[in-house]
Design a protein around this motif. Structure first.
Motif, PDB file in Angstrom:
ATOM      1  N   GLU A  37      60.726  85.553   2.210  1.00  0.00           N
ATOM      2  CA  GLU A  37      59.436  86.220   2.344  1.00  0.00           C
ATOM      3  C   GLU A  37      58.476  85.366   3.190  1.00  0.00           C
ATOM      4  O   GLU A  37      57.785  85.862   4.076  1.00  0.00           O
ATOM      5  CB  GLU A  37      58.854  86.475   0.953  1.00  0.00           C
ATOM      6  N   PHE A  40      59.400  85.541   6.819  1.00  0.00           N
ATOM      7  CA  PHE A  40      59.011  86.832   7.397  1.00  0.00           C
ATOM      8  C   PHE A  40      57.532  86.794   7.795  1.00  0.00           C
ATOM      9  O   PHE A  40      57.167  87.121   8.929  1.00  0.00           O
ATOM     10  CB  PHE A  40      59.282  87.967   6.404  1.00  0.00           C
ATOM     11  N   THR A  43      56.939  84.378  10.746  1.00  0.00           N
ATOM     12  CA  THR A  43      57.468  84.810  12.031  1.00  0.00           C
ATOM     13  C   THR A  43      56.714  86.010  12.589  1.00  0.00           C
ATOM     14  O   THR A  43      56.461  86.082  13.794  1.00  0.00           O
ATOM     15  CB  THR A  43      58.964  85.190  11.891  1.00  0.00           C
ATOM     16  N   TYR A  44      56.361  86.958  11.736  1.00  0.00           N
ATOM     17  CA  TYR A  44      55.899  88.246  12.250  1.00  0.00           C
ATOM     18  C   TYR A  44      54.438  88.608  12.006  1.00  0.00           C
ATOM     19  O   TYR A  44      53.899  89.431  12.728  1.00  0.00           O
ATOM     20  CB  TYR A  44      56.771  89.365  11.671  1.00  0.00           C
ATOM     21  N   LEU A  45      53.811  88.069  10.965  1.00  0.00           N
ATOM     22  CA  LEU A  45      52.464  88.546  10.661  1.00  0.00           C
ATOM     23  C   LEU A  45      51.395  87.616  11.221  1.00  0.00           C
ATOM     24  O   LEU A  45      51.556  86.402  11.205  1.00  0.00           O
ATOM     25  CB  LEU A  45      52.278  88.702   9.143  1.00  0.00           C
ATOM     26  N   ARG A  46      50.327  88.191  11.722  1.00  0.00           N
ATOM     27  CA  ARG A  46      49.250  87.407  12.318  1.00  0.00           C
ATOM     28  C   ARG A  46      47.886  87.913  11.823  1.00  0.00           C
ATOM     29  O   ARG A  46      47.708  89.111  11.624  1.00  0.00           O
ATOM     30  CB  ARG A  46      49.280  87.540  13.843  1.00  0.00           C
ATOM     31  N   ASP A  47      46.915  86.967  11.732  1.00  0.00           N
ATOM     32  CA  ASP A  47      45.548  87.394  11.407  1.00  0.00           C
ATOM     33  C   ASP A  47      44.917  88.105  12.596  1.00  0.00           C
ATOM     34  O   ASP A  47      44.152  89.031  12.444  1.00  0.00           O
ATOM     35  CB  ASP A  47      44.691  86.191  11.017  1.00  0.00           C
ATOM     36  N   ASN A  48      45.187  87.614  13.802  1.00  0.00           N
ATOM     37  CA  ASN A  48      44.707  88.257  15.028  1.00  0.00           C
ATOM     38  C   ASN A  48      43.205  88.508  14.996  1.00  0.00           C
ATOM     39  O   ASN A  48      42.744  89.643  15.195  1.00  0.00           O
ATOM     40  CB  ASN A  48      45.484  89.576  15.209  1.00  0.00           C
ATOM     41  N   ALA A  50      39.124  88.706  15.771  1.00  0.00           N
ATOM     42  CA  ALA A  50      38.192  88.831  16.893  1.00  0.00           C
ATOM     43  C   ALA A  50      37.111  87.798  16.632  1.00  0.00           C
ATOM     44  O   ALA A  50      36.246  87.998  15.792  1.00  0.00           O
ATOM     45  CB  ALA A  50      37.604  90.229  16.949  1.00  0.00           C
TER      46      ALA A  50
ATOM     47  N   SER B 240      44.480  95.304  13.997  1.00  0.00           N
ATOM     48  CA  SER B 240      44.505  94.208  13.025  1.00  0.00           C
ATOM     49  C   SER B 240      43.191  94.101  12.285  1.00  0.00           C
ATOM     50  O   SER B 240      43.156  93.932  11.061  1.00  0.00           O
ATOM     51  CB  SER B 240      44.771  92.865  13.725  1.00  0.00           C
ATOM     52  N   GLN B 241      42.099  94.210  13.054  1.00  0.00           N
ATOM     53  CA  GLN B 241      40.775  94.071  12.452  1.00  0.00           C
ATOM     54  C   GLN B 241      40.502  95.142  11.418  1.00  0.00           C
ATOM     55  O   GLN B 241      40.003  94.862  10.333  1.00  0.00           O
ATOM     56  CB  GLN B 241      39.722  94.235  13.552  1.00  0.00           C
ATOM     57  N   ARG B 249      48.014  92.586   6.753  1.00  0.00           N
ATOM     58  CA  ARG B 249      48.208  91.714   7.923  1.00  0.00           C
ATOM     59  C   ARG B 249      49.314  92.371   8.737  1.00  0.00           C
ATOM     60  O   ARG B 249      50.386  92.671   8.218  1.00  0.00           O
ATOM     61  CB  ARG B 249      48.636  90.317   7.514  1.00  0.00           C
ATOM     62  N   LEU B 250      49.072  92.568  10.021  1.00  0.00           N
ATOM     63  CA  LEU B 250      50.010  93.339  10.840  1.00  0.00           C
ATOM     64  C   LEU B 250      50.844  92.447  11.753  1.00  0.00           C
ATOM     65  O   LEU B 250      50.417  91.358  12.130  1.00  0.00           O
ATOM     66  CB  LEU B 250      49.239  94.335  11.707  1.00  0.00           C
ATOM     67  N   PRO B 251      52.030  92.927  12.161  1.00  0.00           N
ATOM     68  CA  PRO B 251      52.834  92.213  13.150  1.00  0.00           C
ATOM     69  C   PRO B 251      52.327  92.520  14.560  1.00  0.00           C
ATOM     70  O   PRO B 251      53.068  93.023  15.401  1.00  0.00           O
ATOM     71  CB  PRO B 251      54.241  92.778  12.908  1.00  0.00           C
ATOM     72  N   ILE B 252      51.042  92.223  14.784  1.00  0.00           N
ATOM     73  CA  ILE B 252      50.395  92.606  16.049  1.00  0.00           C
ATOM     74  C   ILE B 252      49.446  91.510  16.512  1.00  0.00           C
ATOM     75  O   ILE B 252      48.770  90.879  15.702  1.00  0.00           O
ATOM     76  CB  ILE B 252      49.609  93.930  15.856  1.00  0.00           C
ATOM     77  N   GLU B 253      49.417  91.274  17.820  1.00  0.00           N
ATOM     78  CA  GLU B 253      48.375  90.439  18.440  1.00  0.00           C
ATOM     79  C   GLU B 253      47.653  91.284  19.479  1.00  0.00           C
ATOM     80  O   GLU B 253      48.268  92.123  20.128  1.00  0.00           O
ATOM     81  CB  GLU B 253      49.002  89.225  19.144  1.00  0.00           C
ATOM     82  N   SER B 254      46.362  91.029  19.661  1.00  0.00           N
ATOM     83  CA  SER B 254      45.606  91.751  20.685  1.00  0.00           C
ATOM     84  C   SER B 254      45.497  90.914  21.945  1.00  0.00           C
ATOM     85  O   SER B 254      45.091  89.752  21.900  1.00  0.00           O
ATOM     86  CB  SER B 254      44.209  92.088  20.156  1.00  0.00           C
ATOM     87  N   MET B 342      55.173  92.709  17.568  1.00  0.00           N
ATOM     88  CA  MET B 342      56.067  91.560  17.568  1.00  0.00           C
ATOM     89  C   MET B 342      57.439  91.855  18.184  1.00  0.00           C
ATOM     90  O   MET B 342      58.198  90.942  18.452  1.00  0.00           O
ATOM     91  CB  MET B 342      56.246  91.056  16.131  1.00  0.00           C
ATOM     92  N   PHE B 398      60.327  94.745  10.294  1.00  0.00           N
ATOM     93  CA  PHE B 398      60.354  93.313  10.570  1.00  0.00           C
ATOM     94  C   PHE B 398      60.871  92.547   9.364  1.00  0.00           C
ATOM     95  O   PHE B 398      61.643  91.620   9.482  1.00  0.00           O
ATOM     96  CB  PHE B 398      58.949  92.833  10.962  1.00  0.00           C
ATOM     97  N   ARG B 399      60.442  93.002   8.183  1.00  0.00           N
ATOM     98  CA  ARG B 399      60.900  92.354   6.960  1.00  0.00           C
ATOM     99  C   ARG B 399      62.390  92.619   6.769  1.00  0.00           C
ATOM    100  O   ARG B 399      63.145  91.763   6.363  1.00  0.00           O
ATOM    101  CB  ARG B 399      60.108  92.878   5.765  1.00  0.00           C
ATOM    102  N   VAL B 403      64.327  95.000  13.940  1.00  0.00           N
ATOM    103  CA  VAL B 403      63.370  95.065  15.036  1.00  0.00           C
ATOM    104  C   VAL B 403      63.943  95.891  16.182  1.00  0.00           C
ATOM    105  O   VAL B 403      65.158  96.016  16.334  1.00  0.00           O
ATOM    106  CB  VAL B 403      62.978  93.653  15.541  1.00  0.00           C
ATOM    107  N   PRO B 411      59.896  87.394  18.717  1.00  0.00           N
ATOM    108  CA  PRO B 411      58.522  87.634  18.250  1.00  0.00           C
ATOM    109  C   PRO B 411      57.465  86.909  19.082  1.00  0.00           C
ATOM    110  O   PRO B 411      56.738  86.067  18.584  1.00  0.00           O
ATOM    111  CB  PRO B 411      58.555  87.130  16.804  1.00  0.00           C
ATOM    112  N   ASN B 414      53.195  88.254  23.791  1.00  0.00           N
ATOM    113  CA  ASN B 414      52.722  88.239  25.179  1.00  0.00           C
ATOM    114  C   ASN B 414      53.859  88.332  26.196  1.00  0.00           C
ATOM    115  O   ASN B 414      53.617  88.382  27.395  1.00  0.00           O
ATOM    116  CB  ASN B 414      51.837  87.010  25.453  1.00  0.00           C
TER     117      ASN B 414
END
Ligand SMILES: Cc1cc2nc3c(=O)[nH]c(=O)nc-3n(C[C@H](O)[C@H](O)[C@H](O)COP(=O)(O)OP(=O)(O)OC[C@H]3O[C@@H](n4cnc5c(N)ncnc54)[C@H](O)[C@@H]3O)c2cc1C
Lengths: 95, 416
Positions: A37, A40, A43-48, A50, B240-241, B249-254, B342, B398-399, B403, B411, B414
């Protein structure tokens, strides 16, 4: 963007490769009971966020050191730069 | 009001005094069956299909600014279906079919133009990769065709074929691909949804979710609380916001992606060209401007503007491919906030919170996905089941280790 390298002074951001959120320094313990866990999430989750973001930049066309850069993702203003090795040691890592 | 040739003639003869606004500007009601957050292409398409295909009678779209102020109004309008992985081929294949019938469906001229997308190669390795892609696409029922240098020269005489470093050795054309008018897609969906009774509320930012006993019962907005049995979020770069407000919390970056346009020129490029050696692609708008773009700025960003270094490298790519571009004046450049996932593939799924649904992770390819994304999200919102063509786009993939990484880069958002 200019990144104020702690050893080399202000350098063009173009000399660097970007990796992402500096929480990547905190690699989970692979022997922990919930390692799967944790990896996971790592590797995959980000706060991202602003706003203020601590992130890893690699000085590819320079001294090849990793830096932790504190940058605002809305304004691109950089407020703090430190060597990733020092940041890692400050968090209790051996290197 | 239905648009038609007859209507245009009648208005022309009566001084164009009969045209009304294309959609209403209603006050939000207290309660809806379905709330769609985000008045971009995906949110509006979702609302349109909810009302037209799934016969939902009580739907609202909440947009924090004006509709189309986000990425749908900022993209370079490429529409294509040239993927290799099964989840993507069926989803984008469906999208392309919806594009082909979009204007009839919406009664709106979205200027969908299947002018063909040509991808160039410059060496044997590039050719082999394209051949493989072409074959994969054809096996999945799509279209892909290899062109030799003479065929390309006839279509695009202005390209630099003998660049010493990157000579053009051939290409791959996706003839059903092309462009559409981005704003018209937004307005067309908005108007069609509005005509079926969907409320489109602009200048209404969602600031949080009201969650009681694990169920989302509505949203907090800058115009007060709005109740909804189901809430679907489609806010692209802001994913994400906003989802953080529901504890996700998402598997995403902006990241920011830039685009550029020159002054209007005489017809020069009949279709879309992508450069195989640098990251550069270009087309010509119907007004004559050369519209082009390249790579992401490559660091997390919520600024809708980019860095000069990317401008530099995009222009270098452009000049080495199309040298006559050096004489054109650049009019404008801008940026949009990309929801980079990701694995480079999107998410259309329920969340762990009852009544809360999520659509995002479109990276820089979400414009072409607009119709299918709207249809699949509407299907999910209305029936609570994933649409068969979006069944792989799950949040928990992802879990689970499933993918959908078309480029095989791992992952690293960019790089997708
Ligand atoms: C420069 C550039 C070039 C591109 N080129 C292409 C291309 O050639 N082909 C392609 O297929 N794709 C392309 N894309 C990608 C495509 O534009 C996007 O993936 C797609 O538009 C995203 O979906 P959307 O239209 O719903 O997003 P958006 O239009 O961004 O819609 C999201 C909406 O949500 C609203 N919102 C955000 N937060 C809130 C909130 N809290 N409350 C209420 N509303 C909120 C925003 O204001 C926005 O209007 C490009 C993007 C850019 C920036």
């Amino acid at each position: 963007m200019l990144i104020n390298h702690p050893l080399l002074g202000p350098r063009d951001a173009q000399e660097f490769i970007y990796l992402g959120d500096a929480r990547l320094i905190d690699r989970p313990d692979w022997q922990a009971a919930d390692a799967q866990e944790q990896f996971f999430e790592y590797t995959y989750l980000r706060d991202n966020p602003a706003g203020e973001h601590k992130e890893l930049w690699f000085h590819e066309y320079g001294d090849r050191s990793w830096l932790v850069v504190t940058r605002n993702t809305v304004t691109h203003e950089i407020t703090h730069v430190e060597l990733a090795s020092e940041a890692a040691r400050a968090r209790g890592r051996s290197k | 009001m239905k648009y038609s040739g007859f209507r245009v003639i009648r208005e022309a003869l009566t001084g164009h005094r009969g045209w009304g606004p294309a959609w209403r500007d209603p006050e939000p009601k207290d309660q809806y069956d379905i709330i769609v957050v985000g008045g971009g292409g995906h949110g509006l398409a979702t609302a349109h299909y909810l009302s037209s295909v799934y016969r939902e009678l009580s739907v609202v779209v909440l947009e924090k600014s004006w509709i189309g102020s986000g990425n749908v109004g900022r993209n370079t309008t490429l529409v294509r279906s040239n993927y290799m992985l099964a989840e993507n081929t069926k989803f984008y294949g469906m999208s392309l079919k919806l594009w082909e019938n979009l204007e009839q469906d919406l009664n709106y001229n979205a200027m969908v133009s299947q002018r063909g997308i040509l991808a160039l190669h410059h060496d044997d390795g590039g050719r082999d990769a394209q051949l493989r892609l072409a074959n994969t696409m054809r096996m999945a029922g799509g279209d892909g065709e290899m062109l030799d240098v003479d065929q390309i020269r006839k279509l695009y005489p202005g390209l630099d074929f003998n660049n010493p470093l990157f000579p053009i050795t051939g290409g791959f054309i996706h003839r059903r691909g092309g462009t559409a008018r981005h704003d018209a897609v937004t307005w067309g969906y908005a108007r069609a949804a509005d005509r079926r009774g969907v409320d489109i509320i602009q200048n209404c930012e969602v600031t949080g979710f009201r969650i009681e006993n694990g169920k989302c019962i509505g949203v907090e907005t800058t115009r007060g609380f709005i109740g909804g049995k189901k809430t679907g979020v489609a806010v692209a770069g802001r994913s994400s916001q906003l989802m953080a407000k529901a504890g996700l919390r998402l598997p995403i970056e902006s990241h920011v992606l830039q685009a550029f346009v020159t002054e209007g020129l005489k017809p020069l490029l009949p279709g879309v060209v992508t450069y195989g050696a640098g990251h550069f692609y270009i087309s010509q708008s119907d007004k004559g401007g050369l519209v082009f773009g390249g790579d992401l700025d490559a660091y997390n960003s919520y600024a809708q503007r980019g860095n000069i270094a990317v401008l530099d490298s995009v222009l270098e790519g452009g000049l080495s491919l199309l040298p006559i571009m050096s004489r054109a004046r650049l009019l404008r450049s801008w940026g949009g906030i990309m929801d980079m996932s990701m694995d480079g593939s999107p998410i259309i799924d329920k969340t762990h919170i009852d009544g809360l649904y999520f659509n995002g992770g479109w990276c820089y390819g979400g414009f072409k996905a607009t119709p299918a994304s709207g249809m699949c999200f509407a299907h999910l919102l209305s029936t609570d089941q994933p649409h068969e063509n979006a069944a792989g786009f799950r949040l928990d993939r992802f879990r689970r280790g499933y993918v959908i990484d078309e480029n095989g880069v791992g992952p690293t958002p960019n790089l997708h």
